[in-house]
Design a protein around this motif. Sequence first.
Motif, PDB file in Angstrom:
ATOM      1  N   ARG A 868       0.851  -1.268  -0.083  1.00 27.54           N
ATOM      2  CA  ARG A 868       0.018  -0.137  -0.056  1.00 27.54           C
ATOM      3  C   ARG A 868       0.849   1.370  -0.203  1.00 27.54           C
ATOM      4  O   ARG A 868       0.574   2.239  -0.618  1.00 27.54           O
ATOM      5  N   ASP A 869       1.856   1.208   0.709  1.00 31.96           N
ATOM      6  CA  ASP A 869       2.972   2.356   0.802  1.00 31.96           C
ATOM      7  C   ASP A 869       3.446   2.620  -0.536  1.00 31.96           C
ATOM      8  O   ASP A 869       3.622   3.721  -1.008  1.00 31.96           O
ATOM      9  N   THR A 872       1.215   4.407  -2.889  1.00 31.76           N
ATOM     10  CA  THR A 872       0.922   5.751  -2.556  1.00 31.76           C
ATOM     11  C   THR A 872       2.017   6.567  -3.496  1.00 31.76           C
ATOM     12  O   THR A 872       1.855   7.596  -3.801  1.00 31.76           O
ATOM     13  N   GLN A 875       1.588   6.517  -6.968  1.00 29.45           N
ATOM     14  CA  GLN A 875       0.512   7.792  -7.802  1.00 29.45           C
ATOM     15  C   GLN A 875       0.962   9.040  -7.358  1.00 29.45           C
ATOM     16  O   GLN A 875       0.583   9.856  -8.154  1.00 29.45           O
TER      17      GLN A 875
END
Length: 888
Positions: A868-869, A872, A875
Amino acid sequence: MSEMPKAYDFKNTEDRLYQWWEENGWFKPEARPADAKPFVIAIPPPNVTGALHMGHVMFVALEDLMIRRARMQGRAALWVPGTDHAGIATQLQVEKMLLRTLEETREEIGRERFLEHTWEWKEKHGSYITGQLRRLGASCDWDRERFTLDEGLSRAVREAFVRMYRMGLIYRAEYLVNWSPGLQTAVSDLEVEYSEEPGFLYYFNYPLQGGGQLPVATTRPETILGDTAVAVHPHDPRYQEYIGKTALVPMLNREIPIIADEYVDIEFGAGALKITPGHDPNDFEIGQKHGLLVINVMNKDATMSAAAGPYAGLDRFECRQKLWADMQAAGLTIKKENYTLNVPRSQRGGEIIEPLVSRQWFVDAEPMAKMGLAAVHSGRIKIVPDRFVKVWDNWLQNIRPWCISRQLWWGHRIPVWYCDDCGHETVARTDPTACEACGNVHIQQDPDVLDTWFSSGLWPFSTLGWPDNTPDLQRFYPTDVMETGYDILFFWVARMVMSAALFTNDIPFHTVYLHGLVRDGNGRKMSKSYGNVTDPLDVMAEYGTDALRFTLLTGGTPGNDLNLSLDRVASNRNFANKIWNAARFVTRSLDKAAKRDKPTQPVYSDADKWILTRLSQIIETADRLMDNYQFGEAGRQVYDFLWGDFADWYVELAKVQLGLGGAAAWTTLSVLRRVLDDSLRLLHPFIPFVTEETWQQIKQAFTAADLDIEPDGGWPEALIIADWPQAGAQDAESAADFEQLRELVRRIRAARADNKVEPAKRIAATLAAGEQAAFFAAQKPILAFLARLDEEQLAIGATAIAPEQAITLSLGQIACYLPLAGMVDLTKEKERLAKELANLERQIKRINDLLNSPFAQKAPPDVVQKERDKLTRLQASCTEVTERLAAL
């Protein structure tokens, strides 16, 4: 003129410069005029048989810094060197040597021959540590070197003992001391190290006379045999009925009272406390308070004494096992549980220290302690950092009698003679031939020697000639600063203050500066057992003395421990090279002007005004910090100035100004000389070798160039005796303008890097500078040079129309536009960014698919969070690339 060597060679510099300084007498206070105000430090004397460790490097670097700065400020700087005879440490070394070489013990050869061997050992090895202090650059006055057992200091010790004895401050008594069974002597608190070790808490029942029992706990069952009371808290409801009754010592059945005392901790153990005045310092105090018997159940070799009854002759730990087994058999034990002990061990041999009552010589330190407290709280002595005043107060307000006798042979022998006939004690400054009371010639001197701290406590004034009123004592006492480790604030510093108050009616110094411990890079204490000891000599051989000094001086703050990183030492070696290279640039630029170019009145450029203002500010800052003993921060500030402002900026600017030739070039050279010269003066106390060698190169080069550029008053013979720099005039407005130019250059450089512009490529720029348009227009060549701009395509005005497809840099009222077309090939850049965007989108899709699959439920939470990190971050990069593509 010969050119400066390409690199600074510390290996061929340090010894040569040190010898030159010493031969010229520059370490002596007489190097300054006779009416110069003194500045004096007495060195904390290292052990005469010691070897250099990081603690030595720390104190030498700090004290040498203070001494060198004071010398440059025109003070008659005196740093008194010397060594300590180090009673126990030296005696142990010699005993080992005798066993190894002669296969004899000191008892076998006798006291006289042993002392002859010890003096021989001192003469052979004593200069080793002072030689290492010299390697560190210590600018001590070696002609005034002292030794705690030399003739003068021995006389001072005799004088102090006799005076204190006659005042009633020295007396002989039975008292509890730290006893080393292996060394067979009392040792000071400083020579006892406490370590947390696993042990047991033993619970047992104390039998009561007439029946009944009282539960008690102890960590040392063998001392039960020396109990002379059981104590309970006066307000403990469990034991009120027992107060005043009689208990029976287990296995011995000796009657002892049950007493009440508020010292008892109701929460500890079972709430009742066995009292053993002969083997515990707190119990000893309680025993004195209640008038209890003091029974010593151990011999000096830590075997049990006759007072231990059936356990006499057993080793203390054997006795522990046997007594506990016997108590178990008698039904007296309750339980034995695991317990973490704070075990006192000998610093020298590691054995467990035994609190033991022994007949020793003591100093009643309480009257002197009151003077020590008053000296600090009246402001006459300042402790840096001031948080240690609480430690000072805690020690001196709770001071105990000071045991000054040691059962050794090496040291100051106690000047007391006992009469075989009448028993009188003769205490004398010179060895008596007969008893002063009855005249009998059969007198015997006390066999013990004085605690090393006794002679060390006289160090600041005895080294200057006390008890004689010598010229040195008159001129250089009181001294100025006592710099030492915070761990000996009480053991040494307090005793110097107390002794000085008593014997000189004055303070021994006005400031106590405390440094912390030097730890390894991970913050652990350096220890042979950890295998993490860093040998200073190895570090100096690889990186140079200056690099190690500067690392220790700038790596910490007063009173705090410092973690030593060899990476920092390597970085500070690079700083020495940076200094050398900056000087080399200056000396190689001296042909850019001639004496005839010297203007009647120099016209300084804005760059000159900026660097001279910064120099003045850094001198003021360094002085303020150093006056407040913030040496580390002062060094860091000068480092940043010389490396950043001077070497990275002004030297680059100077290249443009030197290219103009004539008066501008001459003025630039004069500014380069002033800034580098003053910076070297500021840094000399920190890093004496590289600064002196560099300064001598500059001096020789400017003198040979005959440009009529030199310091006010001419070139002194050496940097070590040069004047400390003074802050000059400051042009705050020009400095502020130039800081804005520097910020603009930084922003342009960052934009170039972000857009991957080739370093050699010069780009166009438009600058709307408002009210500062004239200033920036005057700096056009410098701005173009530093930011790699195309000077012909650099437009500067009060206002400007922003070109299309340009990066905008805003600095308050100033705007700078960098046309992208001139920075990159737009077509290629669009293609590159499109590829980068497509790659980012692929990675984002992959991670999104992964997180929307069963993986998110099955994988460990930390693994899922990492994905998930990562998403991020991808993105954010995607958004940035999209915006840049849109701008194109």
